[in-house]
Motif scaffolding. Structure first.
Motif, PDB file in Angstrom:
ATOM      1  N   ASP A   1       0.832  -1.202   0.000  1.00 42.63           N
ATOM      2  CA  ASP A   1       0.000   0.000   0.000  1.00 42.63           C
ATOM      3  C   ASP A   1       0.871   1.258   0.000  1.00 42.63           C
ATOM      4  O   ASP A   1       0.554   2.247  -0.662  1.00 42.63           O
ATOM      5  CB  ASP A   1      -0.925   0.019   1.217  1.00 42.63           C
ATOM      6  CG  ASP A   1      -2.051  -1.000   1.111  1.00 42.63           C
ATOM      7  OD1 ASP A   1      -2.241  -1.563   0.016  1.00 42.63           O
ATOM      8  OD2 ASP A   1      -2.723  -1.240   2.138  1.00 42.63           O
ATOM      9  N   THR A   2       1.974   1.208   0.765  1.00 48.37           N
ATOM     10  CA  THR A   2       2.899   2.340   0.779  1.00 48.37           C
ATOM     11  C   THR A   2       3.502   2.552  -0.600  1.00 48.37           C
ATOM     12  O   THR A   2       3.608   3.684  -1.077  1.00 48.37           O
ATOM     13  CB  THR A   2       4.015   2.104   1.816  1.00 48.37           C
ATOM     14  OG1 THR A   2       3.428   1.905   3.104  1.00 48.37           O
ATOM     15  CG2 THR A   2       4.969   3.279   1.881  1.00 48.37           C
ATOM     16  N   ALA A   3       3.886   1.455  -1.250  1.00 48.13           N
ATOM     17  CA  ALA A   3       4.449   1.549  -2.596  1.00 48.13           C
ATOM     18  C   ALA A   3       3.441   2.154  -3.568  1.00 48.13           C
ATOM     19  O   ALA A   3       3.798   3.001  -4.405  1.00 48.13           O
ATOM     20  CB  ALA A   3       4.888   0.165  -3.070  1.00 48.13           C
ATOM     21  N   ASP A   4       2.182   1.757  -3.464  1.00 50.70           N
ATOM     22  CA  ASP A   4       1.140   2.302  -4.343  1.00 50.70           C
ATOM     23  C   ASP A   4       0.977   3.803  -4.122  1.00 50.70           C
ATOM     24  O   ASP A   4       0.841   4.575  -5.078  1.00 50.70           O
ATOM     25  CB  ASP A   4      -0.193   1.593  -4.095  1.00 50.70           C
ATOM     26  CG  ASP A   4      -0.206   0.159  -4.592  1.00 50.70           C
ATOM     27  OD1 ASP A   4       0.671  -0.189  -5.405  1.00 50.70           O
ATOM     28  OD2 ASP A   4      -1.086  -0.604  -4.156  1.00 50.70           O
ATOM     29  N   TYR A   5       0.991   4.214  -2.867  1.00 52.42           N
ATOM     30  CA  TYR A   5       0.835   5.634  -2.568  1.00 52.42           C
ATOM     31  C   TYR A   5       1.991   6.443  -3.157  1.00 52.42           C
ATOM     32  O   TYR A   5       1.779   7.468  -3.809  1.00 52.42           O
ATOM     33  CB  TYR A   5       0.762   5.870  -1.056  1.00 52.42           C
ATOM     34  CG  TYR A   5       0.719   7.335  -0.717  1.00 52.42           C
ATOM     35  CD1 TYR A   5      -0.485   8.031  -0.708  1.00 52.42           C
ATOM     36  CD2 TYR A   5       1.890   8.052  -0.460  1.00 52.42           C
ATOM     37  CE1 TYR A   5      -0.526   9.396  -0.458  1.00 52.42           C
ATOM     38  CE2 TYR A   5       1.861   9.413  -0.213  1.00 52.42           C
ATOM     39  CZ  TYR A   5       0.648  10.082  -0.201  1.00 52.42           C
ATOM     40  OH  TYR A   5       0.622  11.434   0.042  1.00 52.42           O
TER      41      TYR A   5
ATOM     42  N   ASP B   1       4.463  10.043  -7.631  1.00 50.76           N
ATOM     43  CA  ASP B   1       5.672  10.110  -8.472  1.00 50.76           C
ATOM     44  C   ASP B   1       6.943  10.291  -7.647  1.00 50.76           C
ATOM     45  O   ASP B   1       7.871  11.005  -8.045  1.00 50.76           O
ATOM     46  CB  ASP B   1       5.561  11.242  -9.494  1.00 50.76           C
ATOM     47  CG  ASP B   1       4.481  10.988 -10.534  1.00 50.76           C
ATOM     48  OD1 ASP B   1       4.333   9.822 -10.951  1.00 50.76           O
ATOM     49  OD2 ASP B   1       3.778  11.942 -10.908  1.00 50.76           O
ATOM     50  N   VAL B   2       6.987   9.629  -6.502  1.00 49.07           N
ATOM     51  CA  VAL B   2       8.179   9.648  -5.654  1.00 49.07           C
ATOM     52  C   VAL B   2       9.132   8.565  -6.143  1.00 49.07           C
ATOM     53  O   VAL B   2       8.733   7.411  -6.337  1.00 49.07           O
ATOM     54  CB  VAL B   2       7.816   9.403  -4.177  1.00 49.07           C
ATOM     55  CG1 VAL B   2       9.079   9.308  -3.325  1.00 49.07           C
ATOM     56  CG2 VAL B   2       6.905  10.510  -3.662  1.00 49.07           C
ATOM     57  N   ALA B   3      10.388   8.929  -6.356  1.00 51.54           N
ATOM     58  CA  ALA B   3      11.388   7.948  -6.787  1.00 51.54           C
ATOM     59  C   ALA B   3      11.696   6.997  -5.635  1.00 51.54           C
ATOM     60  O   ALA B   3      12.125   7.413  -4.566  1.00 51.54           O
ATOM     61  CB  ALA B   3      12.662   8.667  -7.223  1.00 51.54           C
ATOM     62  N   VAL B   4      11.470   5.710  -5.866  1.00 56.98           N
ATOM     63  CA  VAL B   4      11.606   4.692  -4.826  1.00 56.98           C
ATOM     64  C   VAL B   4      12.446   3.538  -5.352  1.00 56.98           C
ATOM     65  O   VAL B   4      12.272   3.116  -6.498  1.00 56.98           O
ATOM     66  CB  VAL B   4      10.227   4.165  -4.377  1.00 56.98           C
ATOM     67  CG1 VAL B   4      10.389   3.039  -3.355  1.00 56.98           C
ATOM     68  CG2 VAL B   4       9.384   5.285  -3.781  1.00 56.98           C
ATOM     69  N   GLN B   5      13.337   3.033  -4.514  1.00 54.13           N
ATOM     70  CA  GLN B   5      14.071   1.814  -4.844  1.00 54.13           C
ATOM     71  C   GLN B   5      13.468   0.662  -4.058  1.00 54.13           C
ATOM     72  O   GLN B   5      13.382   0.718  -2.825  1.00 54.13           O
ATOM     73  CB  GLN B   5      15.560   1.968  -4.499  1.00 54.13           C
ATOM     74  CG  GLN B   5      16.409   0.766  -4.915  1.00 54.13           C
ATOM     75  CD  GLN B   5      17.879   0.936  -4.558  1.00 54.13           C
ATOM     76  OE1 GLN B   5      18.271   1.927  -3.954  1.00 54.13           O
ATOM     77  NE2 GLN B   5      18.687  -0.029  -4.949  1.00 54.13           N
ATOM     78  N   ASP B   6      13.024  -0.373  -4.767  1.00 52.62           N
ATOM     79  CA  ASP B   6      12.462  -1.570  -4.134  1.00 52.62           C
ATOM     80  C   ASP B   6      13.620  -2.486  -3.752  1.00 52.62           C
ATOM     81  O   ASP B   6      14.403  -2.903  -4.598  1.00 52.62           O
ATOM     82  CB  ASP B   6      11.520  -2.273  -5.109  1.00 52.62           C
ATOM     83  CG  ASP B   6      10.690  -3.350  -4.446  1.00 52.62           C
ATOM     84  OD1 ASP B   6      11.119  -3.868  -3.401  1.00 52.62           O
ATOM     85  OD2 ASP B   6       9.620  -3.687  -4.976  1.00 52.62           O
ATOM     86  N   ILE B   7      13.724  -2.776  -2.457  1.00 49.79           N
ATOM     87  CA  ILE B   7      14.884  -3.500  -1.938  1.00 49.79           C
ATOM     88  C   ILE B   7      14.512  -4.931  -1.560  1.00 49.79           C
ATOM     89  O   ILE B   7      13.466  -5.186  -0.956  1.00 49.79           O
ATOM     90  CB  ILE B   7      15.452  -2.786  -0.691  1.00 49.79           C
ATOM     91  CG1 ILE B   7      15.761  -1.324  -1.024  1.00 49.79           C
ATOM     92  CG2 ILE B   7      16.695  -3.485  -0.166  1.00 49.79           C
ATOM     93  CD1 ILE B   7      16.757  -1.121  -2.120  1.00 49.79           C
ATOM     94  N   SER B   8      15.400  -5.847  -1.903  1.00 51.13           N
ATOM     95  CA  SER B   8      15.302  -7.245  -1.444  1.00 51.13           C
ATOM     96  C   SER B   8      13.944  -7.850  -1.719  1.00 51.13           C
ATOM     97  O   SER B   8      13.284  -8.381  -0.825  1.00 51.13           O
ATOM     98  CB  SER B   8      15.628  -7.341   0.056  1.00 51.13           C
ATOM     99  OG  SER B   8      16.930  -6.865   0.318  1.00 51.13           O
ATOM    100  N   SER B   9      13.519  -7.742  -2.958  1.00 52.02           N
ATOM    101  CA  SER B   9      12.271  -8.379  -3.404  1.00 52.02           C
ATOM    102  C   SER B   9      11.082  -7.970  -2.549  1.00 52.02           C
ATOM    103  O   SER B   9      10.320  -8.798  -2.052  1.00 52.02           O
ATOM    104  CB  SER B   9      12.419  -9.909  -3.401  1.00 52.02           C
ATOM    105  OG  SER B   9      13.482 -10.314  -4.245  1.00 52.02           O
TER     106      SER B   9
END
Length: 286
Positions: A248-252, A257-265
């Motif tokens: 849900d945080t990732a969707d928000y 349009d916040v640049a996010v790095q998805d870590i460790s799957s």
């Protein structure tokens, strides 16, 4: 815990432009309190409140007045985490106990600040305990007790669009983590200090305060890349926030349009310091 220390009270983030910092953290999905100001000083803050702890965004609004060293900190090191405060349930007993342990506390010192509510200003009151600490800057760790806790937590301030719940960890870069073991054992108790070959972790309530060498950072942050040069050590690098649902945080954040790095799957979401006022910010699932 020892010395009536109950957990983390808050972390402090020094910012160059307080209003811009408010906008930046609102974009990240945090609810921001009304502005507060320190009586007699030139500093003010916005806070991000959780049930038991909070983040303080601290900036200078009256440069001609005393800033308690924030002006020099921003000049020398730029924006980023200034320090953190542990919470005491009984400040007088905390001071007495720390003195017996040889930790040389001063205080409790009285502190008030003005909180600018729509219906009129209120004056939250605190007691602060300072003491010589290790592994952090001179004022990087202190102890706080709230005399008026009801004034700083309105129910609507505790709800965050990004699902944030509490501060889970803070990571500090130091030259020699092992050298800090005696100090934090004396402060927090041996059961709350754990070690590996590369780190020491001090558990304070729900918070893990982690000290690590810069060359061992990849053990904590796989694939870490920071574009800006890091300040001299010790340096508080990061803060991890526990959230209700990482997806849900990732969707928000994606919607904003916040640049996010998805870590460790999918185990963490990382925000670069340039997008969080100098803080390497991570969201992790509670």
């Amino acid at each position: 815990m020892l010395h009536k220390i109950e957990g983390l009270d808050h972390t402090l983030v020094g910012v160059a432009d307080l209003e811009q910092a408010r906008v930046q953290y609102e974009r990240l999905g945090f609810t921001i309190t009304p502005r507060g100001s320190h009586i007699g000083w030139g500093t003010a803050n916005y806070c991000i409140m959780f049930d038991e702890d909070y983040i303080e965004l601290l900036g200078i609004v009256a440069p001609s007045k005393e800033s308690n060293g924030l002006d020099a900190q921003l000049e020398d090191r730029g924006e980023g985490m200034l320090g953190l405060a542990f919470a005491s349930s009984d400040p007088e007993e905390t001071v007495r106990s720390m003195k017996l342990a040889g930790l040389e506390p001063t205080g409790p010192h009285d502190l008030k600040r003005k909180l600018e509510l729509p219906e009129g200003d209120v004056i939250p009151e605190f007691k602060l305990i300072r003491f010589p600490t290790q592994g952090l800057s001179k004022r990087g760790l202190f102890i706080c007790h709230h005399l008026t806790p009801e004034m700083i937590r309105e129910p609507e301030w505790l709800e965050h669009a990004n699902g944030s719940q509490y501060i889970q960890s803070v990571v500090v870069l130091v030259e020699d983590p092992a050298s800090l073991i005696p100090h934090y054992t004396q402060l927090c108790g041996s059961l709350n200090v754990t070690t590996t070959d590369a780190t020491i972790t001090v558990s304070v309530g729900r918070l893990n305060l982690i000290f690590v060498k810069e060359q061992d950072l990849d053990l904590l942050f796989p694939g870490l890349f920071i574009s800006d040069e890091l300040p001299e050590l010790p340096h508080i690098l990061s803060m991890s926030i526990a959230v209700e649902s990482l997806s849900d945080t990732a969707d928000y954040l994606k919607k904003k349009d916040v640049a996010v790095q998805d870590i460790s799957s999918g185990r963490a979401l990382r925000i670069q310091p340039k997008d969080a006022c100098g803080v390497l910010l991570e969201f992790v699932e509670a």
